[in-house]
Each structure stands twice: as structure tokens, then as C-alpha cells.
Design an enzyme around this catalytic site. Structure first.
Site, PDB file in Angstrom:
ATOM      1  CB  CYS A 134      10.473 -26.099  -6.756  1.00 35.50           C
ATOM      2  SG  CYS A 134       9.838 -24.481  -7.200  1.00 35.50           S
TER       3      CYS A 134
ATOM      4  CB  CYS B  54      11.644 -22.228  -9.612  1.00 37.83           C
ATOM      5  SG  CYS B  54      11.281 -21.206  -8.167  1.00 37.83           S
TER       6      CYS B  54
ATOM      7  CB  CYS C  31      12.808 -24.507  -4.501  1.00 36.46           C
ATOM      8  SG  CYS C  31      13.294 -23.639  -5.978  1.00 36.46           S
TER       9      CYS C  31
ATOM     10  CB  CYS D 187      11.063 -20.063  -4.844  1.00 37.03           C
ATOM     11  SG  CYS D 187      10.511 -21.769  -4.599  1.00 37.03           S
TER      12      CYS D 187
ATOM     13  CG  ASP E 250      -9.853  31.099  20.681  1.00 37.59           C
ATOM     14  OD1 ASP E 250      -8.917  30.314  20.454  1.00 37.59           O
ATOM     15  OD2 ASP E 250      -9.977  32.198  20.123  1.00 37.59           O
TER      16      ASP E 250
HETATM   17 ZN   LIG Z   1      11.151 -22.793  -6.504  1.00 36.12          ZN
END
Ligand SMILES: [Zn+2]
Length: 479
Positions: free
Chosen positions: A21, A24, A111, A114, A346
Site C-alpha cells: 500500500c 507502507c 496490502c 500491513c 482484632d
Molecule cells: Zn501497507
């Protein structure tokens, strides 16, 4: 401005041709300024197509391992292309290998690096969906920290794409280190943070106690990591609470170790194109704990500090802890609580104002630092949905607790920091206590009996002695 130059053209062509893509591609070309990533996907796709257009024919010849577009086209024709489980994703490829101009974000190639993270999952539409979940969760927040978890096989695909680009750049005597690539997470943050801030109207702040986390998975490519397990079994040890040995950390470790030629033999470089984008496994909101502290007095001899349950059976109907915490849980809309106090008394011991003034537990007051009656306590409220209160509201809360029972009274109720709780516990460790005891016995007390009692030094021994006597009706040992 479009960030790629002639210098990047070769790498951009190579990646685009193998199904990567635009965002990327920017990452692998080392585009490290935010603005270009923020453009819409459609815009980026058009821009990159224009940028590469002149050399498209050349590109197709140069791709070493072109994606199987013909096969995918066939699948489309056969009508069996329904890759996404929720049917959200569609692949649209036309004959010459270019991507059909997308009219919507959904109509794009997934893609191969990714798996859709830098495609539809960073677009406004997806962020809006996450924000709707955040708003519906009912948490009160003024800022937030956003965390995202990607499937581990993304690292394998990233590695494969890196080897591909590195080899190509090597041909031109250029080098590409792992750190020259912009990390997927970084790019994702650059795009999504401003969108979140805008949608929710609050800043993203790494120190925020309110966390929104999104977990992605990609079932289709889970097998991508498996070859690493065969080659480097030492990197993949089963761990508690982990469903799979292929954790992100383990995969990263293996990728750092594996020899380049071994990787290339086992995994396609470039990685093949997936059919579907990632799926969103979960969107979760959580708020870090908040702490409330104060001092309490106890006026009943039938009220333990914490619920008194022996062998699953409840011995007394309530406790100091419950009388205070139940109100706080409701008002803070918290999931659970942890009660702690500076020491404990206590069950049949009362903690009265005047008496307590004489004990070390009265040394510290959260509000004024003065000596005040009552035992200091703190309550950690886990995952509270409401966290902002005015001092008047806290005062009213204290009144509500005090009105609800005549067995305890609370004072100085206030919101405190985690550190303040630490101070309270530290103070407790430094304490020494002096006890006096009156013992009744039906036999004459011998010297050795006194010596025995004098030898009891540790609290544990005193405690066990006390518990033993409590367990036997008719015997009392007042300490
Ligand atoms: Zn990508």
C-alpha cells in the site's frame, strides 16, 4: 506535498507492483514526516499511481515474484471471492494489474505488508467506530492513551519486504538498515492520534490513566510464523497465559537471529497478497486505579476489619472494609477494590478516638499531617468509570458512609495518589507495638509459665496463640 522523489521511484515501483500500500511504500522509502501519511487512502493511491505511471510497463517486467493476480481474478469471476469473514473487504483487480480506482476505502487490494492496518484501519471511518465504543463505555476521562496490538506475523512480512527492498537497493550500491524504515506502529500513531483527539475532543497523553486498546488479528496468515519455530525452536518456549508460542516478542527475537538465506528459502520475498484485511479482535477501555484514603473509628466488638470467612463460611455479617468500600464502589462505578490500612485490630477490639491517639497509627494524617484519631486506611478502586469529584461530593460521600452504619465512622476521606499509599505502608513497617495482657487461669501460675510468656516475642506467635484461644469457646486471652 507528495513525499517521494525520483530516488525512491525504483523501490516504490517494486513494492507497489507486489501489492504494497502507499503508506507502507512511504515507510520503506524512509518518509519520516507525518503529513503525507494523513492524506486519505484514495488520494494516496491516485498520487502514487500518477507518480509511477510513466514506468508501469517496465515495472511489471521487473517484479521478481508478481502476486497471483490472474488467479485472484479467476476467483472473482467464479464468485467464490468472499475473503472477509464479515464481508467488509473486497478485492478489485483489473486485467492489466492496476488497482481499480476505489470509490470507497473498502474497495482496495489488501496490502501484503500491513494487512490493511495502514489502509482502512487508519481511516476516519474506523476511528469513528472505535470512538463510538469509547463513548458507549461510560468512562469519565480528560485525556487518553491509545495502545494497539498487531498480529505477530506482520513482523515476518515486514522482514520479507525489507529483505526485498534491501536487495534491490544493494543493486544500486545503496544500503537499507532496519532502522531506516519507519515502524508500522509509528506511522499508525501519526495518522490515528490526531483523528482520535479530534473525534473525542481530548488530547492523547502517554501518562493518561485512561487507556483505549485495539487488538488486531489476521487468521488467514497465522501460519506465516510457523517456519520460524522449526528453524529456531529455542526462541519459542511455551509461556503461561499465552495461547500461542508465536508472540510478537518471540517472533522479533527469531527474526533478529535467522540468517537471510534461511529466511528467503522459507518465506516469499515479497510476501504474497492476502485475501482479507485484519480483523478487530477487541476494542477495550480501561481506567487505571484511583485511591481514596481516610481514617476510621470502629465502635463494635462484632465487626472484623476484613470479611471474616473460615472454610467458606461467613462468621460475621459485615466488616469495616465492606462498610466503607461498598459505597465507594457504587459512586466510583469501579470493578473491584483493594482495602489496606495502617495495621489492623482484632475483631473484638474497638478503635476509639482517644485510645488511638496514643498509638503509632495516629501519627500520620493524609490531609494535615497532624495527629488525629482513627486508623488510616486506603482503598484502591480498580477500573473506575467515574474519577472526578469535587471536595463537596467527597464530603457527601463520607456523610453517606457515616449515616449508613453506627458501627464505624470515617473522617478525612479524600482522593490520594498511589505514592501516598506507599507512605502509609512504609510507616506501618517502622512501627513497634507494645501489648499488655491480662490472663485468667484456674491453676496457680508458676515461674516457668511467666518465662514462657516472656519468651513470646514475634507477632506471629502472638497471633497464633490468639487464634488458638479464639477457636475454643470458653477460653479467652485478651491481648
Ligand atoms: Zn501497507
Amino acid at each position: 506535498m507528495f513525499p517521494l522523489t525520483e530516488e525512491n521511484k525504483h523501490v516504490a515501483q517494486l513494492l507497489f507492483g507486489t501489492g504494497t500500500c502507499p503508506r507502507c511504500i512511504f515507510r520503506f522509502c524512509g518518509v519520516d514526516f507525518h503529513a503525507p501519511y494523513k492524506h486519505s487512502y484514495e488520494e494516496l493511491l491516485n498520487d502514487i499511481q500518477k507518480f509511477l505511471k510513466a514506468e508501469k510497463d517496465e515495472l511489471i517486467l521487473e517484479v521478481p515474484n508478481p502476486p497471483l493476480k490472474k488467479i485472484r481474478l479467476q476467483e472473482l469471476e467464479d464468485g467464490i471471492d468472499n475473503p472477509s469473514q464479515n464481508g467488509e473487504n473486497k478485492i478489485s483487480v483489473i486485467e492489466d494489474g492496476s488497482i481499480a480506482s476505489p470509490n470507497s476505502n473498502l474497495n482496495v487490494n489488501v496490502c501484503n505488508v500491513c494487512l490493511g492496518i495502514l489502509q482502512e484501519f487508519c481511516e476516519k471511518e474506523f476511528i469513528k467506530k472505535v470512538c463510538q465504543k469509547v463513548e458507549a463505555s461510560g468512562f469519565e476521562f480528560t485525556n487518553l492513551v491509545f495502545s494497539v496490538s498487531f498480529p505477530p506475523q506482520l513482523s515476518v512480512r515486514e522482514h520479507a519486504a525489507w529483505l526485498l527492498v534491501k536487495q534491490e537497493m544493494g543493486k544500486q550500491s545503496l544500503s537499507l538498515g532496519r532502522n531506516d524504515i519507519v515502524q508500522l506502529k509509528e506511522a499508525y500513531k501519526w495518522i490515528t492520534y490526531p483523528l482520535f483527539s479530534e473525534e473525542l475532543g481530548v488530547p492523547i497523553d502517554g501518562k493518561s490513566l485512561f487507556e483505549v486498546s485495539v487488538v488486531f488479528a489476521h487468521p488467514e496468515t497465522v501460519g506465516d510464523c510457523h517456519f520460524l519455530g522449526k528453524i529456531l525452536p529455542d526462541c519459542f518456549k511455551p509461556a503461561k497465559n499465552k495461547q500461542s508460542v508465536f508472540t510478537r516478542m518471540a517472533v522479533m527475537k527469531a527474526l533478529n537471529k535467522i540468517k537471510e538465506e534461511d529466511f528467503r528459502k522459507q518465506f516469499p520475498c515479497p510476501p504474497n497478497s492476502p485475501k482479507a484485511v485484519c480483523t478487530v479482535l477487541e476494542i477495550e477501555c480501561a481506567h487505571g486505579a484511583v485511591f481514596v484514603a481516610g481514617r476510621y473509628n470502629k465502635y463494635s466488638r462484632n465487626l472484623p476489619q476484613t470479611p471474616w470467612i473460615i472454610d467458606g463460611e461467613r462468621k460475621l455479617e459485615s466488616s469495616v472494609e465492606e462498610l466503607i468500600s461498598d459505597h465507594l464502589l457504587t459512586v466510583f462505578k469501579a470493578e473491584s477494590f483493594n482495602f489496606s490500612s495502617s495495621g489492623r485490630e482484632d475483631v473484638d477490639v474497638r478503635t476509639l478516638g482517644n485510645a488511638q491517639m496514643l498509638t503509632p497509627s495516629t501519627r500520620f494524617c493524609f490531609m494535615t499531617g497532624c495527629v488525629l484519631p482513627g486508623r488510616p486506611f486506603a482503598i484502591e478502586l480498580v477500573n473506575p468509570h467515574r474519577v472526578h469529584f469535587t471536595s463537596q461530593e467527597i464530603k457527601e460521600l463520607q456523610q453517606k458512609i457515616n449515616k449508613s452504619s453506627n458501627k464505624i465512622q470515617v473522617r478525612d476521606l479524600q482522593l490520594v495518589s498511589r505514592e501516598a499509599i506507599g507512605h502509609m505502608k512504609e510507616g506501618e513497617e517502622e512501627k513497634t507495638k507494645t501489648y499488655s495482657a491480662l490472663i485468667w487461669t484456674n491453676k496457680v501460675i508458676q515461674k516457668k509459665d511467666i518465662e514462657f510468656l516472656n519468651d513470646i516475642k514475634t507477632p506471629a506467635t502472638l497471633k497464633s496463640l490468639y487464634m488458638e484461644t479464639l477457636g475454643e469457646p470458653g477460653q479467652t486471652l485478651a491481648l
